[in-house]
Design a protein around this motif. Structure first.
Motif, PDB file in Angstrom:
ATOM      1  N   UNK A   1       4.869  -0.839  21.323  1.00 33.15           N
ATOM      2  CA  UNK A   1       4.422   0.220  22.232  1.00 33.15           C
ATOM      3  C   UNK A   1       3.537  -0.342  23.343  1.00 33.15           C
ATOM      4  N   UNK A   2       2.682  -1.311  22.998  1.00 40.96           N
ATOM      5  CA  UNK A   2       1.808  -1.939  23.990  1.00 40.96           C
ATOM      6  C   UNK A   2       2.631  -2.736  24.990  1.00 40.96           C
TER       7      UNK A   2
ATOM      8  N   UNK B   1      -1.487   4.410   0.278  1.00 41.01           N
ATOM      9  CA  UNK B   1      -0.319   3.962   1.023  1.00 41.01           C
ATOM     10  C   UNK B   1      -0.704   2.738   1.834  1.00 41.01           C
ATOM     11  N   UNK B   2       0.315   2.009   2.224  1.00 39.52           N
ATOM     12  CA  UNK B   2       0.137   0.827   3.069  1.00 39.52           C
ATOM     13  C   UNK B   2       0.831   1.107   4.388  1.00 39.52           C
ATOM     14  N   UNK B   3       0.139   0.906   5.491  1.00 35.84           N
ATOM     15  CA  UNK B   3       0.787   1.129   6.788  1.00 35.84           C
ATOM     16  C   UNK B   3       0.416   0.013   7.753  1.00 35.84           C
ATOM     17  N   UNK B   4       1.240  -0.145   8.775  1.00 35.91           N
ATOM     18  CA  UNK B   4       1.017  -1.171   9.792  1.00 35.91           C
ATOM     19  C   UNK B   4       0.665  -0.487  11.094  1.00 35.91           C
ATOM     20  N   UNK B   5      -0.537  -0.772  11.594  1.00 34.63           N
ATOM     21  CA  UNK B   5      -1.034  -0.118  12.800  1.00 34.63           C
ATOM     22  C   UNK B   5      -0.892  -0.971  14.036  1.00 34.63           C
ATOM     23  N   UNK B   6      -1.784  -0.721  15.008  1.00 32.50           N
ATOM     24  CA  UNK B   6      -1.745  -1.442  16.273  1.00 32.50           C
ATOM     25  C   UNK B   6      -2.032  -2.922  16.039  1.00 32.50           C
ATOM     26  N   UNK B   7      -1.340  -3.761  16.836  1.00 30.53           N
ATOM     27  CA  UNK B   7      -1.510  -5.200  16.677  1.00 30.53           C
ATOM     28  C   UNK B   7      -0.925  -5.729  15.389  1.00 30.53           C
ATOM     29  N   UNK B   8      -0.006  -4.947  14.798  1.00 29.54           N
ATOM     30  CA  UNK B   8       0.658  -5.324  13.541  1.00 29.54           C
ATOM     31  C   UNK B   8      -0.331  -5.554  12.405  1.00 29.54           C
TER      32      UNK B   8
END
Length: 304
Positions: free
Chosen positions: A30-31, A174-181
Protein backbone atom coordinates in the motif's frame (compact mmCIF):
# COMPACT_ATOMS: atom_id res chain seq x y z
CA UNK A 1 10.51 12.83 -29.90
CA UNK A 2 13.50 13.69 -27.68
CA UNK A 3 11.12 15.07 -25.04
CA UNK A 4 9.21 11.76 -24.96
CA UNK A 5 12.44 9.75 -24.63
CA UNK A 6 13.62 11.90 -21.72
CA UNK A 7 10.27 11.54 -19.94
CA UNK A 8 10.45 7.75 -20.39
CA UNK A 9 13.89 7.85 -18.74
CA UNK A 10 12.39 9.75 -15.80
CA UNK A 11 9.64 7.15 -15.51
CA UNK A 12 12.29 4.42 -15.51
CA UNK A 13 14.04 6.10 -12.56
CA UNK A 14 10.79 6.12 -10.65
CA UNK A 15 10.32 2.44 -11.45
CA UNK A 16 13.83 1.67 -10.15
CA UNK A 17 13.07 3.61 -6.96
CA UNK A 18 9.84 1.67 -6.39
CA UNK A 19 11.72 -1.58 -6.89
CA UNK A 20 14.34 -0.41 -4.38
CA UNK A 21 11.84 0.41 -1.62
CA UNK A 22 10.02 -2.85 -2.30
CA UNK A 23 12.97 -5.25 -2.41
CA UNK A 24 15.61 -3.58 -0.23
CA UNK A 25 13.47 -1.52 2.14
CA UNK A 26 10.60 -4.02 2.36
CA UNK A 27 7.89 -1.37 2.46
CA UNK A 28 4.26 -2.48 2.43
CA UNK A 29 2.47 -2.75 -0.97
CA UNK A 30 0.00 0.00 0.00
CA UNK A 31 2.88 2.37 0.80
CA UNK A 32 4.61 1.56 -2.50
CA UNK A 33 1.38 2.20 -4.40
CA UNK A 34 0.98 5.57 -2.65
CA UNK A 35 4.56 6.56 -3.51
CA UNK A 36 3.99 5.50 -7.11
CA UNK A 37 0.86 7.63 -7.36
CA UNK A 38 2.50 10.66 -5.73
CA UNK A 39 5.58 10.49 -7.93
CA UNK A 40 3.52 10.09 -11.10
CA UNK A 41 1.60 13.25 -10.17
CA UNK A 42 4.91 15.04 -9.53
CA UNK A 43 6.23 13.85 -12.90
CA UNK A 44 3.11 15.21 -14.63
CA UNK A 45 3.82 18.57 -13.01
CA UNK A 46 7.44 18.50 -14.25
CA UNK A 47 6.25 17.69 -17.78
CA UNK A 48 3.87 20.66 -17.65
CA UNK A 49 6.90 22.83 -16.81
CA UNK A 50 8.89 21.28 -19.68
CA UNK A 51 11.39 19.81 -17.21
CA UNK A 52 12.81 16.64 -18.73
CA UNK A 53 15.43 15.63 -16.19
CA UNK A 54 15.44 15.40 -12.41
CA UNK A 55 18.85 17.09 -12.55
CA UNK A 56 17.10 20.27 -13.64
CA UNK A 57 14.82 20.42 -10.61
CA UNK A 58 15.43 22.50 -7.49
CA UNK A 59 13.91 23.23 -4.10
CA UNK A 60 11.90 25.98 -5.81
CA UNK A 61 10.51 23.41 -8.27
CA UNK A 62 9.32 21.16 -5.45
CA UNK A 63 7.87 24.02 -3.38
CA UNK A 64 6.00 25.25 -6.47
CA UNK A 65 4.49 21.79 -6.87
CA UNK A 66 3.44 21.57 -3.21
CA UNK A 67 1.92 25.07 -3.37
CA UNK A 68 -0.02 24.03 -6.48
CA UNK A 69 -1.39 21.05 -4.56
CA UNK A 70 -2.42 23.39 -1.75
CA UNK A 71 -4.12 25.85 -4.13
CA UNK A 72 -6.03 23.00 -5.78
CA UNK A 73 -7.55 22.11 -2.40
CA UNK A 74 -5.54 18.98 -1.58
CA UNK A 75 -5.70 17.90 2.06
CA UNK A 76 -2.71 18.59 4.30
CA UNK A 77 -2.25 14.83 4.71
CA UNK A 78 -2.01 14.37 0.92
CA UNK A 79 0.54 17.18 0.59
CA UNK A 80 2.59 15.81 3.47
CA UNK A 81 2.57 12.31 1.97
CA UNK A 82 3.61 13.65 -1.46
CA UNK A 83 6.43 15.59 0.19
CA UNK A 84 7.64 12.43 1.94
CA UNK A 85 7.55 10.47 -1.34
CA UNK A 86 9.51 13.17 -3.18
CA UNK A 87 12.11 13.37 -0.40
CA UNK A 88 12.62 9.60 -0.43
CA UNK A 89 12.94 9.62 -4.20
CA UNK A 90 15.64 12.32 -4.21
CA UNK A 91 17.50 10.48 -1.44
CA UNK A 92 17.49 7.49 -3.81
CA UNK A 93 18.82 9.61 -6.70
CA UNK A 94 21.64 10.82 -4.42
CA UNK A 95 22.36 7.23 -3.38
CA UNK A 96 22.60 6.24 -7.03
CA UNK A 97 24.80 9.32 -7.66
CA UNK A 98 22.47 10.49 -10.38
CA UNK A 99 22.31 13.96 -8.83
CA UNK A 100 25.05 15.89 -7.00
CA UNK A 101 22.82 17.88 -4.65
CA UNK A 102 19.61 16.94 -2.88
CA UNK A 103 17.03 19.73 -3.39
CA UNK A 104 14.89 18.37 -0.53
CA UNK A 105 17.46 19.12 2.20
CA UNK A 106 15.83 21.43 4.78
CA UNK A 107 12.58 21.20 2.85
CA UNK A 108 9.83 21.59 5.43
CA UNK A 109 6.96 19.12 5.37
CA UNK A 110 3.61 20.96 5.61
CA UNK A 111 2.24 20.80 9.11
CA UNK A 112 -0.72 18.47 9.43
CA UNK A 113 -3.94 19.55 10.99
CA UNK A 114 -4.66 17.17 13.85
CA UNK A 115 -7.98 15.66 12.95
CA UNK A 116 -9.40 13.46 15.65
CA UNK A 117 -10.90 10.24 14.28
CA UNK A 118 -14.62 9.70 14.71
CA UNK A 119 -15.52 7.00 17.19
CA UNK A 120 -18.71 5.27 18.27
CA UNK A 121 -20.03 5.15 21.79
CA UNK A 122 -20.23 1.76 23.48
CA UNK A 123 -24.00 1.81 22.96
CA UNK A 124 -23.58 2.57 19.23
CA UNK A 125 -21.05 -0.26 18.88
CA UNK A 126 -23.51 -2.67 20.50
CA UNK A 127 -26.28 -1.56 18.12
CA UNK A 128 -23.95 -2.01 15.16
CA UNK A 129 -22.87 -5.49 16.26
CA UNK A 130 -26.50 -6.53 16.73
CA UNK A 131 -27.49 -5.85 13.10
CA UNK A 132 -26.22 -8.90 11.13
CA UNK A 133 -28.70 -11.77 10.76
CA UNK A 134 -26.72 -14.69 12.17
CA UNK A 135 -29.26 -17.19 10.81
CA UNK A 136 -27.75 -16.51 7.37
CA UNK A 137 -24.16 -17.71 6.64
CA UNK A 138 -23.11 -14.31 5.23
CA UNK A 139 -24.78 -12.56 8.15
CA UNK A 140 -22.91 -14.81 10.57
CA UNK A 141 -19.66 -14.01 8.75
CA UNK A 142 -20.40 -10.28 9.06
CA UNK A 143 -21.20 -10.61 12.76
CA UNK A 144 -17.93 -12.49 13.32
CA UNK A 145 -15.88 -9.90 11.42
CA UNK A 146 -17.42 -6.97 13.31
CA UNK A 147 -16.94 -8.68 16.67
CA UNK A 148 -13.33 -9.49 15.78
CA UNK A 149 -12.54 -5.93 14.67
CA UNK A 150 -13.95 -4.39 17.83
CA UNK A 151 -12.32 -7.07 19.98
CA UNK A 152 -8.81 -6.66 18.56
CA UNK A 153 -8.55 -3.23 16.92
CA UNK A 154 -6.78 -4.69 13.89
CA UNK A 155 -6.88 -2.81 10.58
CA UNK A 156 -9.38 -3.84 7.91
CA UNK A 157 -6.46 -4.72 5.60
CA UNK A 158 -5.19 -7.05 8.33
CA UNK A 159 -8.66 -8.56 8.85
CA UNK A 160 -9.17 -9.48 5.21
CA UNK A 161 -5.64 -10.94 5.02
CA UNK A 162 -6.17 -13.36 7.91
CA UNK A 163 -5.88 -17.07 7.24
CA UNK A 164 -7.15 -19.99 9.30
CA UNK A 165 -3.56 -20.50 10.49
CA UNK A 166 -3.43 -16.99 11.95
CA UNK A 167 -5.95 -17.61 14.72
CA UNK A 168 -5.53 -19.68 17.87
CA UNK A 169 -8.95 -20.08 19.43
CA UNK A 170 -7.77 -22.26 22.31
CA UNK A 171 -5.33 -19.60 23.48
CA UNK A 172 -7.52 -16.69 22.35
CA UNK A 173 -5.17 -14.70 20.12
CA UNK A 174 -4.48 -13.97 16.46
CA UNK A 175 -1.37 -13.22 14.47
CA UNK A 176 -1.46 -10.47 11.87
CA UNK A 177 0.99 -8.63 9.63
CA UNK A 178 0.75 -4.85 9.73
CA UNK A 179 2.53 -1.92 8.14
CA UNK A 180 6.14 -2.52 7.16
CA UNK A 181 5.44 -6.27 7.18
CA UNK A 182 5.67 -6.26 10.98
CA UNK A 183 4.02 -9.24 12.62
CA UNK A 184 2.25 -8.96 15.98
CA UNK A 185 0.13 -11.08 18.30
CA UNK A 186 -3.19 -9.64 19.48
CA UNK A 187 -5.55 -11.08 22.12
CA UNK A 188 -9.15 -11.89 21.13
CA UNK A 189 -12.05 -11.21 23.50
CA UNK A 190 -14.43 -13.97 24.63
CA UNK A 191 -17.40 -12.74 22.53
CA UNK A 192 -15.32 -12.77 19.34
CA UNK A 193 -13.83 -16.18 20.20
CA UNK A 194 -17.33 -17.65 20.58
CA UNK A 195 -18.41 -16.45 17.14
CA UNK A 196 -15.08 -17.36 15.54
CA UNK A 197 -15.35 -20.94 16.78
CA UNK A 198 -18.79 -21.35 15.28
CA UNK A 199 -17.73 -19.63 12.06
CA UNK A 200 -14.59 -21.72 11.60
CA UNK A 201 -16.15 -25.03 12.58
CA UNK A 202 -19.52 -24.77 10.82
CA UNK A 203 -20.23 -21.60 8.81
CA UNK A 204 -17.07 -21.00 6.78
CA UNK A 205 -17.40 -24.30 4.87
CA UNK A 206 -20.78 -23.11 3.57
CA UNK A 207 -19.14 -20.06 1.97
CA UNK A 208 -15.85 -21.30 0.53
CA UNK A 209 -15.78 -22.69 -3.00
CA UNK A 210 -12.17 -23.87 -3.00
CA UNK A 211 -11.77 -26.38 -0.17
CA UNK A 212 -7.99 -25.79 -0.20
CA UNK A 213 -8.16 -22.07 0.49
CA UNK A 214 -6.94 -20.93 3.89
CA UNK A 215 -8.47 -17.44 3.68
CA UNK A 216 -10.50 -16.88 6.82
CA UNK A 217 -13.19 -14.50 5.56
CA UNK A 218 -14.51 -14.90 2.02
CA UNK A 219 -17.16 -13.10 -0.02
CA UNK A 220 -20.30 -14.60 -1.55
CA UNK A 221 -18.18 -15.92 -4.43
CA UNK A 222 -15.85 -17.74 -2.07
CA UNK A 223 -12.98 -15.33 -2.78
CA UNK A 224 -11.06 -13.02 -0.44
CA UNK A 225 -12.92 -9.92 0.70
CA UNK A 226 -11.66 -6.50 -0.42
CA UNK A 227 -11.46 -3.30 1.63
CA UNK A 228 -14.22 -1.85 -0.55
CA UNK A 229 -16.37 -4.91 0.06
CA UNK A 230 -15.98 -4.61 3.81
CA UNK A 231 -16.62 -0.85 3.68
CA UNK A 232 -20.00 -1.52 2.04
CA UNK A 233 -20.81 -4.09 4.74
CA UNK A 234 -20.12 -1.79 7.68
CA UNK A 235 -21.94 1.15 6.01
CA UNK A 236 -25.01 -1.05 5.54
CA UNK A 237 -25.14 -2.11 9.17
CA UNK A 238 -24.51 1.45 10.37
CA UNK A 239 -27.59 2.58 8.41
CA UNK A 240 -29.61 -0.30 9.84
CA UNK A 241 -28.46 0.66 13.36
CA UNK A 242 -29.52 4.26 12.82
CA UNK A 243 -25.99 5.59 13.28
CA UNK A 244 -25.68 8.94 11.54
CA UNK A 245 -21.97 9.48 12.18
CA UNK A 246 -19.52 9.21 9.31
CA UNK A 247 -18.40 5.58 9.20
CA UNK A 248 -15.05 4.45 7.80
CA UNK A 249 -13.43 1.00 7.63
CA UNK A 250 -11.34 2.05 10.66
CA UNK A 251 -14.27 3.20 12.83
CA UNK A 252 -14.23 0.08 15.01
CA UNK A 253 -10.42 0.28 15.32
CA UNK A 254 -10.67 3.85 16.59
CA UNK A 255 -13.54 2.93 18.91
CA UNK A 256 -11.59 -0.07 20.26
CA UNK A 257 -8.60 2.11 21.19
CA UNK A 258 -10.68 4.93 22.66
CA UNK A 259 -12.81 2.64 24.82
CA UNK A 260 -9.72 0.84 26.13
CA UNK A 261 -8.04 4.10 27.16
CA UNK A 262 -11.27 5.44 28.65
CA UNK A 263 -11.34 2.38 30.88
CA UNK A 264 -7.76 2.83 32.06
CA UNK A 265 -5.75 0.70 29.63
CA UNK A 266 -2.00 1.35 29.53
CA UNK A 267 -1.03 3.46 26.51
CA UNK A 268 1.94 1.22 25.68
CA UNK A 269 -0.28 -1.87 25.68
CA UNK A 270 -2.74 -0.16 23.31
CA UNK A 271 0.18 0.88 21.08
CA UNK A 272 1.33 -2.75 20.93
CA UNK A 273 -2.13 -4.05 20.07
CA UNK A 274 -2.67 -1.43 17.37
CA UNK A 275 0.77 -2.03 15.86
CA UNK A 276 1.82 1.62 16.00
CA UNK A 277 5.57 2.14 15.50
CA UNK A 278 5.47 5.46 17.39
CA UNK A 279 3.51 6.02 20.58
CA UNK A 280 2.69 9.57 19.46
CA UNK A 281 0.29 7.97 16.95
CA UNK A 282 -1.49 6.20 19.81
CA UNK A 283 -1.64 9.37 21.92
CA UNK A 284 -4.31 10.83 19.63
CA UNK A 285 -6.78 8.60 21.48
CA UNK A 286 -5.94 10.30 24.78
CA UNK A 287 -6.94 13.58 23.14
CA UNK A 288 -10.20 11.95 22.13
CA UNK A 289 -10.99 10.84 25.66
CA UNK A 290 -10.15 14.28 27.06
CA UNK A 291 -12.51 15.84 24.52
CA UNK A 292 -15.30 13.46 25.54
CA UNK A 293 -14.72 14.08 29.25
CA UNK A 294 -15.08 17.82 28.58
CA UNK A 295 -18.32 17.21 26.67
CA UNK A 296 -19.73 15.15 29.57
CA UNK A 297 -18.67 17.86 32.02
CA UNK A 298 -20.30 20.63 29.97
CA UNK A 299 -23.56 18.67 29.74
CA UNK A 300 -23.80 17.52 33.34
CA UNK A 301 -22.11 20.00 35.70
CA UNK A 302 -24.56 22.63 37.01
CA UNK A 303 -21.97 25.40 36.72
CA UNK A 304 -20.22 24.27 33.54
Amino acid sequence: MEFIILVIMMEEMIRQFLNFISVEKGLAPNTIESYHRDLQNYLRFLKSQNITDFKFTSKTTIISYLLLMQKSGKASSSISRACAAIKSFYHFLMRERYIDEDPTINLDTPKLEKKLPRVLTVEEVERLLDQPDIRDPLGFRDKTMLELLYSTGIRVSELISLTTEDINLDMGFLRCTGKGSKERIVPIGSFAVTYLKEYVNNVRRLLIKDKNTDILFVNHLGKALTRQGFWKIIKKYARMAGINKEITPHTLRHSFATHLIENGADLRAVQEMLGHADISTTQIYTHLTKTRIKEVYDKTHPRA
